[in-house]
Design a protein around this motif. Structure first.
Motif, mmCIF file in Angstrom:
data_model
loop_
_atom_site.group_PDB
_atom_site.id
_atom_site.type_symbol
_atom_site.label_atom_id
_atom_site.label_comp_id
_atom_site.label_asym_id
_atom_site.label_seq_id
_atom_site.Cartn_x
_atom_site.Cartn_y
_atom_site.Cartn_z
ATOM 1 N N ASP A 93 94.367 -7.014 60.463
ATOM 2 C CA ASP A 93 94.053 -8.261 60.344
ATOM 3 C C ASP A 93 92.713 -8.078 59.482
ATOM 4 O O ASP A 93 92.238 -7.618 58.887
ATOM 5 C CB ASP A 93 92.869 -8.374 61.517
ATOM 6 C CG ASP A 93 93.063 -8.223 63.215
ATOM 7 O OD1 ASP A 93 94.388 -8.336 63.098
ATOM 8 O OD2 ASP A 93 92.738 -8.738 64.223
ATOM 9 N N THR A 94 93.088 -9.774 59.157
ATOM 10 C CA THR A 94 91.997 -9.731 57.752
ATOM 11 C C THR A 94 90.957 -10.429 58.576
ATOM 12 O O THR A 94 90.825 -10.761 59.737
ATOM 13 C CB THR A 94 92.811 -11.026 56.773
ATOM 14 O OG1 THR A 94 93.601 -11.826 58.224
ATOM 15 C CG2 THR A 94 94.011 -10.228 56.699
ATOM 16 N N VAL A 95 90.850 -10.653 57.184
ATOM 17 C CA VAL A 95 88.728 -11.576 57.361
ATOM 18 C C VAL A 95 89.427 -12.335 58.238
ATOM 19 O O VAL A 95 87.995 -13.340 58.751
ATOM 20 C CB VAL A 95 88.051 -11.905 56.015
ATOM 21 C CG1 VAL A 95 86.150 -12.379 56.171
ATOM 22 C CG2 VAL A 95 87.826 -9.991 54.783
ATOM 23 N N TRP A 96 90.124 -13.535 57.490
ATOM 24 C CA TRP A 96 90.212 -14.377 57.823
ATOM 25 C C TRP A 96 90.688 -14.308 59.544
ATOM 26 O O TRP A 96 89.936 -15.288 60.389
ATOM 27 C CB TRP A 96 91.586 -15.264 57.105
ATOM 28 C CG TRP A 96 90.920 -16.016 56.316
ATOM 29 C CD1 TRP A 96 89.755 -16.093 55.118
ATOM 30 C CD2 TRP A 96 92.309 -16.894 55.344
ATOM 31 N NE1 TRP A 96 89.898 -17.383 54.202
ATOM 32 C CE2 TRP A 96 91.137 -18.266 54.577
ATOM 33 C CE3 TRP A 96 93.232 -17.785 55.615
ATOM 34 C CZ2 TRP A 96 91.338 -19.052 53.375
ATOM 35 C CZ3 TRP A 96 93.380 -18.604 54.566
ATOM 36 C CH2 TRP A 96 91.945 -19.011 53.679
ATOM 37 N N GLN A 97 91.033 -13.813 59.765
ATOM 38 C CA GLN A 97 91.538 -13.922 61.209
ATOM 39 C C GLN A 97 90.679 -13.611 61.869
ATOM 40 O O GLN A 97 90.692 -14.309 63.116
ATOM 41 C CB GLN A 97 92.692 -12.673 61.492
ATOM 42 C CG GLN A 97 92.963 -11.849 63.010
ATOM 43 C CD GLN A 97 93.788 -13.330 63.205
ATOM 44 O OE1 GLN A 97 94.740 -13.393 62.403
ATOM 45 N NE2 GLN A 97 94.140 -13.749 64.674
ATOM 46 N N GLN A 98 89.381 -12.509 61.615
ATOM 47 C CA GLN A 98 88.651 -12.235 62.494
ATOM 48 C C GLN A 98 87.403 -13.463 62.417
ATOM 49 O O GLN A 98 86.906 -13.786 63.352
ATOM 50 C CB GLN A 98 87.731 -11.427 61.458
ATOM 51 C CG GLN A 98 87.749 -9.742 61.859
ATOM 52 C CD GLN A 98 87.914 -8.506 60.855
ATOM 53 O OE1 GLN A 98 87.152 -8.971 60.509
ATOM 54 N NE2 GLN A 98 88.047 -7.812 61.240
ATOM 55 N N GLU A 99 87.262 -14.478 61.047
ATOM 56 C CA GLU A 99 86.143 -15.724 61.005
ATOM 57 C C GLU A 99 87.006 -16.738 61.953
ATOM 58 O O GLU A 99 86.346 -17.279 62.882
ATOM 59 C CB GLU A 99 86.988 -15.590 59.593
ATOM 60 C CG GLU A 99 85.344 -15.932 58.690
ATOM 61 C CD GLU A 99 85.845 -16.236 57.237
ATOM 62 O OE1 GLU A 99 85.786 -17.313 57.280
ATOM 63 O OE2 GLU A 99 85.318 -15.591 56.234
#
Length: 277
Positions: free
Chosen positions: A87-93
């Motif tokens: 997971d990327t930061v975008w995914q978490q956001e």
């Protein structure tokens, strides 16, 4: 017969000949069913081999479909799929923007889907849960993960109304991110459909939501990575396998409230993985 009155069902064949079936043998009669309900069935004459020939042809065709299916699943099992990154930061956001709190089962299912996508194995997972249990959110997160690695996603639904609903949901959830979502169904004009077909081919559309129109031969994908099937039992077997054949290494996620026996059986014997909400 011999002064005994009995009940019979009278069946009329082509050419006006009739057959009388005793009421005690109604088990030999079956309701006629055809995938193309609009087409009138072809009638046969009594005393000809036409019906036997038709049955033989169908049996052969069914055997062929079964062989193709076995071959397809064997190939999917043998090949390695695309391995997604963690997971990327975008995914978490993106996931934090979900307005509800996830249920325990939902989180388990989401993690299982991500694990499948991050492994070498080609995903074939069934998400089983009642209406309103949050199956769509699992699909949306999987789609978002795929899009981040420049993969295209197809969301296949059985009806035009559902296509419109899911299209609106996807647009709403992804409006803050550079993801292009498109719709393919009869609500779209021929010109709009032509644009979508061109953009899918060129890779300008990330996610396409649509009815079986997305299975048509005129549609090509630049890099299809994930296929999501909603309410699988509403599609014919050939419909479902058609899109998998487009690319042998496409990850498949199936969402359903009422899995058909074939699907459940595949889950039980391990051809498919299953998550229950």
């Amino acid at each position: 017969v011999d002064h005994v009155t009995k009940d019979y069902m009278k069946i009329e064949y082509a050419g006006g000949s009739s057959l009388y079936v005793p009421a005690t043998q109604l088990d030999v009669i079956q309701k006629y069913a055809d995938g193309d309900a609009a087409k009138a069935p072809k009638l046969n004459k009594l005393g000809t081999q036409e019906w036997n020939r038709t049955k033989t042809r169908v049996r052969t065709a069914v055997r062929q479909i079964a062989q193709d299916l076995v071959k397809l699943y064997a190939e999917r099992e043998r090949k390695e799929g695309f391995t997604y990154s963690e997971d990327t930061v975008w995914q978490q956001e993106f996931e934090e923007m979900f307005p509800y709190e996830e249920t325990e089962d939902q989180l388990l299912a989401i993690n299982a889907v991500k694990k499948d996508m991050e492994s070498h194995k080609i995903m074939d997972r069934l998400i089983c849960g009642d209406v309103g249990y949050g199956k769509t959110e699992i699909a949306i997160r999987a789609a978002f993960k795929a899009v981040q690695e420049n993969k295209q996603v197809v969301y296949l639904v059985p009806t035009t109304i559902l296509a419109q609903q899911h299209y609106n949901t996807f647009c709403q959830r992804m409006k803050d991110f550079p993801v292009r979502v498109d719709l393919m169904c009869r609500f779209r004009t021929p010109a709009q459909q032509r644009d979508t077909i061109q953009n899918l081919k060129r890779g300008l559309v990330d996610i396409v939501v649509g009815t079986h129109r997305v299975l048509s031969d005129d549609i090509e994908y630049k890099d299809l990575g994930l296929l999501i099937i909603d309410e699988e039992q509403r599609f014919g077997v050939q419909h479902k396998e058609k899109i998998k054949k487009l690319k042998k290494n496409v990850d498949v996620l199936t969402l359903t409230a009422t899995p058909i026996p074939r699907t459940l059986h595949m889950s039980l014997i391990g051809i498919r993985d299953m998550s229950v909400l």
